[in-house]
Design an enzyme around this catalytic site. Structure first.
Site, PDB file in Angstrom:
ATOM      1  N   HIS A 285     -95.702 -43.951   5.340  1.00 31.51           N
ATOM      2  CA  HIS A 285     -95.568 -42.498   5.102  1.00 31.51           C
ATOM      3  C   HIS A 285     -94.522 -41.972   6.090  1.00 31.51           C
ATOM      4  O   HIS A 285     -93.388 -42.437   6.109  1.00 31.51           O
ATOM      5  CB  HIS A 285     -96.971 -41.885   5.250  1.00 31.51           C
ATOM      6  N   HIS A 324     -90.598 -45.047  -3.596  1.00 28.79           N
ATOM      7  CA  HIS A 324     -91.486 -43.886  -3.525  1.00 28.79           C
ATOM      8  C   HIS A 324     -92.473 -43.951  -4.676  1.00 28.79           C
ATOM      9  O   HIS A 324     -92.126 -44.390  -5.763  1.00 28.79           O
ATOM     10  CB  HIS A 324     -90.666 -42.582  -3.612  1.00 28.79           C
ATOM     11  N   ASP A 380     -86.696 -40.867   4.278  1.00 29.48           N
ATOM     12  CA  ASP A 380     -86.712 -41.505   5.595  1.00 29.48           C
ATOM     13  C   ASP A 380     -85.558 -42.463   5.852  1.00 29.48           C
ATOM     14  O   ASP A 380     -85.446 -43.011   6.939  1.00 29.48           O
ATOM     15  CB  ASP A 380     -88.042 -42.253   5.786  1.00 29.48           C
TER      16      ASP A 380
HETATM   17  N1  CMC Z   1     -88.840 -52.666  -0.360  1.00 26.65           N
HETATM   18  C1  CMC Z   1     -89.024 -53.703  -1.197  1.00 26.65           C
HETATM   19  N2  CMC Z   1     -89.835 -53.686  -2.253  1.00 26.65           N
HETATM   20  C2  CMC Z   1     -90.509 -52.547  -2.472  1.00 26.65           C
HETATM   21  C3  CMC Z   1     -90.363 -51.416  -1.655  1.00 26.65           C
HETATM   22  C4  CMC Z   1     -89.494 -51.501  -0.553  1.00 26.65           C
HETATM   23  N3  CMC Z   1     -89.318 -50.460   0.268  1.00 26.65           N
HETATM   24  N4  CMC Z   1     -91.164 -50.432  -2.117  1.00 26.65           N
HETATM   25  C5  CMC Z   1     -91.775 -50.926  -3.190  1.00 26.65           C
HETATM   26  N5  CMC Z   1     -91.377 -52.206  -3.413  1.00 26.65           N
HETATM   27  C6  CMC Z   1     -91.781 -53.082  -4.526  1.00 26.65           C
HETATM   28  C7  CMC Z   1     -93.188 -53.622  -4.310  1.00 26.65           C
HETATM   29  O1  CMC Z   1     -93.161 -54.847  -3.627  1.00 26.65           O
HETATM   30  C8  CMC Z   1     -93.676 -53.744  -5.733  1.00 26.65           C
HETATM   31  O2  CMC Z   1     -93.094 -54.883  -6.274  1.00 26.65           O
HETATM   32  P1  CMC Z   1     -93.963 -55.812  -7.305  1.00 26.65           P
HETATM   33  O3  CMC Z   1     -94.154 -54.931  -8.512  1.00 26.65           O
HETATM   34  O4  CMC Z   1     -93.115 -57.002  -7.552  1.00 26.65           O
HETATM   35  O5  CMC Z   1     -95.248 -56.118  -6.606  1.00 26.65           O
HETATM   36  C9  CMC Z   1     -93.042 -52.551  -6.440  1.00 26.65           C
HETATM   37  O6  CMC Z   1     -91.846 -52.271  -5.690  1.00 26.65           O
HETATM   38  C10 CMC Z   1     -93.923 -51.305  -6.456  1.00 26.65           C
HETATM   39  O7  CMC Z   1     -94.307 -51.025  -5.120  1.00 26.65           O
HETATM   40  P2  CMC Z   1     -95.699 -50.375  -4.696  1.00 26.65           P
HETATM   41  O8  CMC Z   1     -95.992 -50.755  -3.297  1.00 26.65           O
HETATM   42  O9  CMC Z   1     -96.721 -50.676  -5.753  1.00 26.65           O
HETATM   43  O10 CMC Z   1     -95.331 -48.828  -4.829  1.00 26.65           O
HETATM   44  P3  CMC Z   1     -96.154 -47.639  -4.229  1.00 26.65           P
HETATM   45  O11 CMC Z   1     -95.890 -46.478  -5.087  1.00 26.65           O
HETATM   46  O12 CMC Z   1     -97.569 -48.017  -4.004  1.00 26.65           O
HETATM   47  O13 CMC Z   1     -95.501 -47.451  -2.765  1.00 26.65           O
HETATM   48  C11 CMC Z   1     -94.146 -46.768  -0.993  1.00 26.65           C
HETATM   49  C12 CMC Z   1     -94.617 -46.464  -2.414  1.00 26.65           C
HETATM   50  C13 CMC Z   1     -93.343 -45.587  -0.473  1.00 26.65           C
HETATM   51  C14 CMC Z   1     -95.367 -46.938  -0.076  1.00 26.65           C
HETATM   52  C15 CMC Z   1     -93.302 -48.060  -1.003  1.00 26.65           C
HETATM   53  O14 CMC Z   1     -92.171 -47.877  -1.811  1.00 26.65           O
HETATM   54  C16 CMC Z   1     -92.885 -48.498   0.407  1.00 26.65           C
HETATM   55  O15 CMC Z   1     -93.637 -49.199   1.074  1.00 26.65           O
HETATM   56  N6  CMC Z   1     -91.662 -48.084   0.869  1.00 26.65           N
HETATM   57  C17 CMC Z   1     -91.254 -48.391   2.224  1.00 26.65           C
HETATM   58  C18 CMC Z   1     -91.876 -47.388   3.182  1.00 26.65           C
HETATM   59  C19 CMC Z   1     -91.240 -46.017   3.069  1.00 26.65           C
HETATM   60  O16 CMC Z   1     -90.023 -45.885   3.040  1.00 26.65           O
HETATM   61  N7  CMC Z   1     -92.093 -44.985   3.045  1.00 26.65           N
HETATM   62  C20 CMC Z   1     -91.637 -43.589   3.026  1.00 26.65           C
HETATM   63  C21 CMC Z   1     -91.967 -42.902   1.742  1.00 26.65           C
HETATM   64  S1  CMC Z   1     -91.091 -41.335   1.589  1.00 26.65           S
HETATM   65  C22 CMC Z   1     -91.745 -40.343   2.833  1.00 26.65           C
HETATM   66  C23 CMC Z   1     -93.107 -39.874   2.531  1.00 26.65           C
HETATM   67  O17 CMC Z   1     -93.263 -38.935   1.741  1.00 26.65           O
HETATM   68  O18 CMC Z   1     -94.042 -40.439   3.096  1.00 26.65           O
END
Ligand code: CMC
Length: 446
Positions: A285, A324, A380
């Site tokens: 986050h 995201h 971010d």
């Molecule tokens: N790098 C590589 N792969 C990723 C990333 C990433 N940053 N984010 C998602 N994926 C992949 C993930 O491995 C999954 O792949 P697969 O379908 O093969 O398993 C797919 O994309 C979907 O990911 P998810 O984890 O199911 O998506 P989510 O909606 O649960 O997570 C997130 C969203 C923001 C937690 C995630 O994208 C992430 O961990 N990003 C990095 C951390 C980050 O930048 N967070 C800040 C978010 S914006 C500020 C805020 O509002 O908090």
């Protein structure tokens, strides 16, 4: 056919045909059909409880870990269209607010639903500004932290500690009390953040200067040394103000959901917002800005970007600042932030990590792995570069996110409190553990 609502409620007409805004569900276990009303493209999970095999059946529930497809509230604060990359506060596009508004005006908008008139803004600014001072005992409290304590830990604890200084905050259904706590929370956030930073440096705390703007005063409390009067650089002051606007709210994210959930127990807003700040601290986050910068440092050079992307694609690590839950397009905040980055670099010199960030973005936007998963830079990805160029240590990055998010949290908290449909947050579970079994004495366990 069993109907979950009177059919009169379920019918609407349009010009061409009689359209029924209902969903018909057939339970193939029993052969029974149920008609469930659809409102705002949504069915109520509680209507599913009518779907039962027999009288002893508890009724059907919906299962949605991490709330991927569940609306937990009706809100009128922030709108996001993740596919189109749209973000609006109270209907106003984020791009217009970033260009024309100030953070304090935007905070007023989030909290009151409308932009303030001249006199409303003057009054609002006066009240927030006159609540920037913190009780002297809070300084002693901060002094107790180790010199290397993460400022986010100090900020979370200090917000919670405010609850003990202002016991009147427990009158959450008194509008005057809520107003006062709002001034306190928004006014004191920069002071708590700056004092936490000064503590880690072992430098004396700088008291608020009420003549300065909200971001200008924050810079004063952070960076003033021996000068009699601190004059913030107007470019940095403006850049920080725009960053504050961009971070002010983001509908039902993890920390907004936290303040609603914790606040639903009717605890005071200081404890509820301390919980929200804790949720924000996590690396997925608001802690992602710190992690994104650490990642760029770890990559080290533009030449090493392809190797790092390979590791990301192999699932060994994540590209922090990318992806995201809601945005499946470029985060509109990231676009504005990229522009601010160049304005700050013109003044402070280009951050050497910028080239690495641009190369990560270039490769990621062309790569099948990221395209398929619709992973774009989020808010971010570039903020860390700006904050670093402005002179902030990495540990302050999540704190810089938390300061402006306080207005969004308070708006979300108040909306939840005043919503007659809301109750204490209490999800259901699917229990798959043991059935009843008898206690085994310790000497008889294998
Ligand atoms: N790098 C590589 N792969 C990723 C990333 C990433 N940053 N984010 C998602 N994926 C992949 C993930 O491995 C999954 O792949 P697969 O379908 O093969 O398993 C797919 O994309 C979907 O990911 P998810 O984890 O199911 O998506 P989510 O909606 O649960 O997570 C997130 C969203 C923001 C937690 C995630 O994208 C992430 O961990 N990003 C990095 C951390 C980050 O930048 N967070 C800040 C978010 S914006 C500020 C805020 O509002 O908090």
């Amino acid at each position: 056919m069993d109907s979950a609502i009177p059919t009169t409620q379920a019918k609407t007409t349009d010009s061409t045909s009689t359209r029924r805004d209902t969903l018909t569900i057939t339970d193939n276990r029993s052969g029974k059909s149920y008609e469930i009303p659809i409102t705002h493209d949504t069915i109520r999970a509680s209507d599913l409880r009518k779907v039962r095999v027999d009288e002893t059946d508890f009724g059907m529930m919906s299962y949605d870990p991490a709330f991927n497809n569940t609306a937990s509230c009706i809100s009128r604060i922030t709108y996001i269209d993740g596919d189109k990359g749209i973000l609006r506060y109270r209907g106003y596009p984020i791009e217009e607010l970033a260009e024309k508004s100030t953070y304090l005006e935007t905070a007023y908008l989030l909290l009151h639903g409308e932009l303030p008139t001249e006199s409303q803004l003057t009054e609002w600014r006066h009240h927030v500004t006159h609540h920037t001072f913190i009780h002297e005992s809070i300084k002693k409290f901060l002094d107790g932290f180790h010199y290397d304590a993460h400022p986010m830990g100090m900020v979370i604890s200090t917000i919670a500690a405010l609850s003990t200084f202002y016991p009147d905050a427990k009158h959450i259904f008194d509008p005057e009390s809520r107003k006062k706590q709002t001034y306190r929370l928004i006014g004191k956030m920069p002071t708590i953040a700056a004092f936490s930073y000064r503590h880690t440096l072992g430098m004396p705390y700088v008291y608020p200067d009420n003549e300065l703007s909200y971001p200008g005063n924050f810079l004063n409390m952070l960076f003033r040394t021996s000068e009699t009067r601190y004059r913030p650089n107007p470019i940095l002051e403006k850049a920080l103000d725009v960053l504050f606007i961009l971070h002010a709210d983001h509908e039902q994210n993890c920390s907004a959901n936290t303040i609603r959930g914790v606040g639903s127990s009717h605890v005071d807003p200081f404890c509820a917002s301390a919980a929200a700040t804790a949720a924000l601290y996590g690396p997925l986050h608001g802690g992602a800005n710190e992690e994104a910068l650490r990642m760029l440092m770890e990559i080290g050079s533009v030449q090493k970007v392809p190797e790092f992307i390979k590791r990301v694609k192999a699932g060994e690590t994540r590209l922090m600042g990318f992806g995201h839950r809601i945005y499946k397009n470029y985060d509109p905040r990231a676009r504005i932030i990229k522009r601010i980055a160049y304005e700050v670099f013109d003044l402070m010199g280009k951050n050497p990590l910028l080239e690495i960030a641009l190369e990560c973005e270039r490769i990621a936007l062309e790569d099948e792995y990221f395209i398929k998963r619709k992973l774009y830079p989020n808010v971010d990805f570039y903020t860390g570069l700006i904050y670093q160029s402005m002179g902030f240590p990495m540990t302050m990055f999540p704190v810089l996110f938390a300061i402006p998010r306080m207005s969004g949290w308070v708006a979300q908290w108040e909306e939840m409190l005043l919503d007659p449909e809301q109750k204490i947050a209490r999800p259901r579970q699917i229990y798959l553990g043991h059935d009843t079994r008898s206690y085994t004495a310790i000497d008889q366990r294998s």
